[in-house]
Write an enzyme that holds these catalytic residues in place. Structure first.
Site, PDB file in Angstrom:
ATOM      1  N   HIS A   1      -3.979  -3.138  16.496  1.00 56.18           N
ATOM      2  CA  HIS A   1      -4.748  -4.035  15.618  1.00 56.18           C
ATOM      3  C   HIS A   1      -6.196  -4.241  16.064  1.00 56.18           C
ATOM      4  O   HIS A   1      -6.921  -5.028  15.454  1.00 56.18           O
ATOM      5  CB  HIS A   1      -4.003  -5.377  15.453  1.00 56.18           C
ATOM      6  CG  HIS A   1      -2.697  -5.194  14.747  1.00 56.18           C
ATOM      7  ND1 HIS A   1      -1.521  -4.965  15.427  1.00 56.18           N
ATOM      8  CD2 HIS A   1      -2.403  -5.138  13.438  1.00 56.18           C
ATOM      9  CE1 HIS A   1      -0.553  -4.791  14.543  1.00 56.18           C
ATOM     10  NE2 HIS A   1      -1.053  -4.884  13.342  1.00 56.18           N
TER      11      HIS A   1
ATOM     12  N   LYS B   1      -8.692  -1.691   5.823  1.00 59.79           N
ATOM     13  CA  LYS B   1      -9.485  -2.487   4.881  1.00 59.79           C
ATOM     14  C   LYS B   1     -10.959  -2.171   5.019  1.00 59.79           C
ATOM     15  O   LYS B   1     -11.684  -2.066   4.046  1.00 59.79           O
ATOM     16  CB  LYS B   1      -9.263  -3.976   5.164  1.00 59.79           C
ATOM     17  CG  LYS B   1      -8.149  -4.573   4.339  1.00 59.79           C
ATOM     18  CD  LYS B   1      -8.217  -6.084   4.429  1.00 59.79           C
ATOM     19  CE  LYS B   1      -6.840  -6.672   4.222  1.00 59.79           C
ATOM     20  NZ  LYS B   1      -6.722  -8.038   4.711  1.00 59.79           N
TER      21      LYS B   1
ATOM     22  N   HIS C   1       0.850  -1.186   0.000  1.00 59.00           N
ATOM     23  CA  HIS C   1       0.000   0.000   0.000  1.00 59.00           C
ATOM     24  C   HIS C   1       0.891   1.244   0.000  1.00 59.00           C
ATOM     25  O   HIS C   1       2.125   1.143   0.026  1.00 59.00           O
ATOM     26  CB  HIS C   1      -0.986  -0.016   1.173  1.00 59.00           C
ATOM     27  CG  HIS C   1      -0.374  -0.098   2.540  1.00 59.00           C
ATOM     28  ND1 HIS C   1       0.512   0.830   3.024  1.00 59.00           N
ATOM     29  CD2 HIS C   1      -0.517  -1.018   3.534  1.00 59.00           C
ATOM     30  CE1 HIS C   1       0.874   0.512   4.251  1.00 59.00           C
ATOM     31  NE2 HIS C   1       0.281  -0.623   4.584  1.00 59.00           N
TER      32      HIS C   1
ATOM     33  N   HIS D   1       3.803   1.601   2.522  1.00 59.70           N
ATOM     34  CA  HIS D   1       5.039   0.877   2.167  1.00 59.70           C
ATOM     35  C   HIS D   1       5.800   1.656   1.089  1.00 59.70           C
ATOM     36  O   HIS D   1       7.024   1.762   1.122  1.00 59.70           O
ATOM     37  CB  HIS D   1       4.718  -0.512   1.593  1.00 59.70           C
ATOM     38  CG  HIS D   1       3.972  -1.413   2.520  1.00 59.70           C
ATOM     39  ND1 HIS D   1       2.820  -2.067   2.158  1.00 59.70           N
ATOM     40  CD2 HIS D   1       4.212  -1.778   3.814  1.00 59.70           C
ATOM     41  CE1 HIS D   1       2.379  -2.785   3.172  1.00 59.70           C
ATOM     42  NE2 HIS D   1       3.206  -2.629   4.194  1.00 59.70           N
TER      43      HIS D   1
ATOM     44  N   CYS E   1       1.174  -7.495  15.338  1.00 58.88           N
ATOM     45  CA  CYS E   1       2.479  -6.852  15.619  1.00 58.88           C
ATOM     46  C   CYS E   1       3.612  -7.868  15.534  1.00 58.88           C
ATOM     47  O   CYS E   1       4.771  -7.481  15.490  1.00 58.88           O
ATOM     48  CB  CYS E   1       2.529  -6.280  17.030  1.00 58.88           C
ATOM     49  SG  CYS E   1       1.246  -5.123  17.466  1.00 58.88           S
TER      50      CYS E   1
ATOM     51  N   CYS F   1       0.534 -10.720  20.050  1.00 62.84           N
ATOM     52  CA  CYS F   1      -0.325 -10.183  18.987  1.00 62.84           C
ATOM     53  C   CYS F   1       0.329 -10.523  17.666  1.00 62.84           C
ATOM     54  O   CYS F   1       1.455 -10.074  17.402  1.00 62.84           O
ATOM     55  CB  CYS F   1      -0.483  -8.671  19.119  1.00 62.84           C
ATOM     56  SG  CYS F   1      -1.303  -7.979  17.656  1.00 62.84           S
TER      57      CYS F   1
ATOM     58  N   CYS G   1      -5.215  -5.177  21.470  1.00 60.79           N
ATOM     59  CA  CYS G   1      -3.975  -4.557  21.003  1.00 60.79           C
ATOM     60  C   CYS G   1      -4.350  -3.213  20.382  1.00 60.79           C
ATOM     61  O   CYS G   1      -5.202  -3.168  19.490  1.00 60.79           O
ATOM     62  CB  CYS G   1      -3.303  -5.454  19.965  1.00 60.79           C
ATOM     63  SG  CYS G   1      -2.114  -4.540  18.957  1.00 60.79           S
TER      64      CYS G   1
ATOM     65  N   LYS H   1      -6.653   7.264   8.557  1.00 56.33           N
ATOM     66  CA  LYS H   1      -5.777   6.113   8.638  1.00 56.33           C
ATOM     67  C   LYS H   1      -6.279   5.059   7.647  1.00 56.33           C
ATOM     68  O   LYS H   1      -7.489   4.856   7.535  1.00 56.33           O
ATOM     69  CB  LYS H   1      -5.852   5.574  10.076  1.00 56.33           C
ATOM     70  CG  LYS H   1      -4.730   4.664  10.450  1.00 56.33           C
ATOM     71  CD  LYS H   1      -4.817   4.293  11.913  1.00 56.33           C
ATOM     72  CE  LYS H   1      -4.012   3.022  12.117  1.00 56.33           C
ATOM     73  NZ  LYS H   1      -4.156   2.459  13.429  1.00 56.33           N
TER      74      LYS H   1
END
Ligand code: MSP
Length: 531
Positions: free
Chosen positions: A159, A313, A30, A33, A142, A139, A156, A310
């Site tokens: 996530h 999905k 994405h 990255h 992570c 997690c 978490c 942010k």
């Protein structure tokens, strides 16, 4: 090993080794990255320009439970077939964004497995690895061990899901033994972790008495997708120990002595702010244990949001870099991300802002300057550079702007570095509007008009070189139209090609607009398809 600027043969040259984080191969790339890979590419291209021999490594992180679960969920029988597919998407995305990495490492490669096992052996031989019982929270988003105090509403915070409780026999790494030497390293005058806020954060983490020895293996019963522990196949090596080691595998540790001796230690590990602990605590401790030199600098950049939000999905706003490169061209994406954001802070990608910014700066600012100059040279000088001299004041100003550009680039202050280049662009456009060479030439004042045009060409030459790490395709186009036959990527600051004036007789090539204005596209960007 072949390097992009073919500089490997010259042994007297200074070196620069830059790495990016290796991306999890659990889903396609994405824009977050891409942001990091483009930044590393800008740095690699800039370092080549300074005349250093550069090695630039990126790749994919392919083991661990997150990837294994994604492979199963995607209906793949073997995780390997899944990561083959995903990692090829990363490679393709970087090709389209003109990323000039010298190697692409995949952690499932045999060369890497050997190195990870060797590092494990070295740490064990040092007495830094012991067997113990792990009982706690994990997690797999992570790929990290969490504490009760890390959780928000039992989940978490990164996530938004509860971690798993895990209880098993593991091998532990004696991190506590390295806390003092790590603190000394983090406090050295030559800063090894930047920006400074991140460095202070890491020192606080280190000072936390709860940061103890950490588990560096998982039982094969709970995870099979990993590199086996040497001499104990019931355990696989923790994915972060595996992943961090990529930085030495990729540069020839125990496989290419010349590359290893030349390039290690890394000059820069470029990573996102979320993974500083792994790079500034775990990794240097592992290297100390394995008796290897530590990296010179870990830089934690900010995060990119999309249209102020942010990426997720569920929001469907995960931006695919391949789609963006196809729709807008690589230069537009590269330029906007780094002209509009401050690298060490969080930033944003907005399509409307990108279109407006690149149209104003690249199409109008740089493109128009070039276009006007080559058109007039074509019409009045048959495309041939006339013999004129350039005012010393103009040349001095170019050197001043270049020095400023370099200072900012050395500190990874890309937006400010770009502004220094635009000092030159603005001066060039001002020169044309004030001196109006078209009028001079119409009035038959060939020498005066020619002098203005060659002055603007001299500025454009400098603009093309300085901007080339950021927008390589656009700059190759400018270089070509200015009439240079060489590859702009072969120019270095101390070469005569950089310093020489533009010679009379050089033939320009008027090829029309070098950067087409982008349309205000209205359709929604395609979300990243799930792998
Ligand atoms: N696999 C680990 C890194 C191992 S390095 C030895 C990992 N992978 S990741 O795919 O989650 O992230 C890869 C890099 O992208 C990280 O440096 C991360 O900080 C960065 N980014 C992920 N999302 C990002 C944004 N939205 N914006 C900017 N960078 C982001 O962590």
């Amino acid at each position: 090993m072949r390097l992009k600027n073919n500089a490997f043969r010259e042994s007297h040259m200074e070196k620069y080794y830059v790495t990016t984080a290796i991306d999890y191969a659990n889903a396609p790339p994405h824009i977050g990255h891409a942001y990091e890979k483009i930044a590393a590419d800008i740095i690699a291209r800039y370092q080549r320009l300074t005349g250093k021999k550069v090695f630039f490594l990126t790749g994919t992180d392919e083991h661990g439970s997150k990837v294994e679960k994604a492979a199963l969920a995607a209906g793949f029988e073997s995780p390997l077939a899944f990561v083959d597919e995903t990692s090829s998407k990363f490679k393709e995305a970087w090709r389209r964004l003109l990323i000039s990495n010298d190697d692409f490492i995949r952690t499932t490669e045999e060369r890497h497995k050997k190195v990870v096992q060797e590092v494990f052996r070295r740490m064990r031989a040092k007495g830094d690895v012991y067997k113990g019982k792990y009982a706690g929270l994990y997690c797999d988003g992570c790929e990290d061990y969490l504490r009760e105090t890390d959780l928000v509403d039992g989940k978490c915070p990164n996530h938004q899901r509860p971690p798993q409780h895990s209880e098993e026999e593991n091998y532990f790494f004696r991190l506590t033994k390295y806390k003092e030497p790590l603190r000394a390293w983090l406090q050295e005058a030559e800063c090894h972790v930047k920006p400074d806020g991140r460095r202070r954060e890491v020192i606080n983490q280190l000072d936390d008495p709860e940061l103890g020895d950490f588990s560096i293996t998982r039982s094969r019963k709970s995870l099979t997708w990993g590199i086996p522990v040497p001499d104990d196949p019931d355990h696989v090596i923790y994915v972060w120990v595996d992943a961090l080691t990529n930085y030495i595998t990729g540069v020839g540790f125990q496989s290419d002595e010349e590359a290893w001796n030349t390039f290690w230690p890394a000059d820069l590990h470029l990573i996102g702010k979320d993974i500083t602990k792994f790079h500034a605590i775990y990794w240097p401790a592992m290297l100390m244990s394995a008796d290897l030199p530590l990296p010179k600098l870990v830089f934690g950049h900010g995060f990119i949001t999309v249209e102020g939000q942010k990426m997720s999905k569920s929001l469907g706003n995960v931006l695919d870099p391949v789609y963006l490169a196809e729709t807008y061209g690589p230069d537009a994406i590269r330029y906007f991300l780094f002209a509009a954001n401050t690298f060490d802070q969080d930033g944003d990608f907005s399509r409307a802002d990108m279109v407006a910014t690149v149209n104003k700066h690249l199409a109008m600012g740089v493109g128009n300057l070039l276009n006007r100059v080559v058109k007039l040279l074509d019409t009045h000088f048959e495309g041939t550079v006339p013999a004129v001299s350039i005012e010393q004041g103009v040349l001095d100003a170019l050197e001043k702007d270049t020095a400023e550009f370099r200072t900012f680039m050395d500190e990874f202050e890309f937006a400010k570095a770009i502004r220094s280049i635009f000092e030159i662009v603005d001066k060039g456009n001002k020169l044309l509007s004030e001196r109006e060479p078209w009028k001079l030439l119409k009035e038959g004042k060939l020498e005066e008009g020619g002098q203005v045009l060659v002055t603007a060409m001299t500025m454009l030459k400098r603009i093309a070189i300085l901007l080339s790490p950021i927008t390589p395709r656009l700059c190759a186009g400018i270089w070509d139209q200015l009439g240079f036959d060489s590859n702009i990527e072969s120019v270095i600051f101390r070469s005569s090609e950089f310093t020489d004036p533009i010679l009379a007789g050089q033939k320009i090539r008027n090829k029309g607009r070098v950067f087409e204005k982008l349309d205000e596209l209205t359709e929604n960007p395609a979300p990243v398809p799930t792998a």
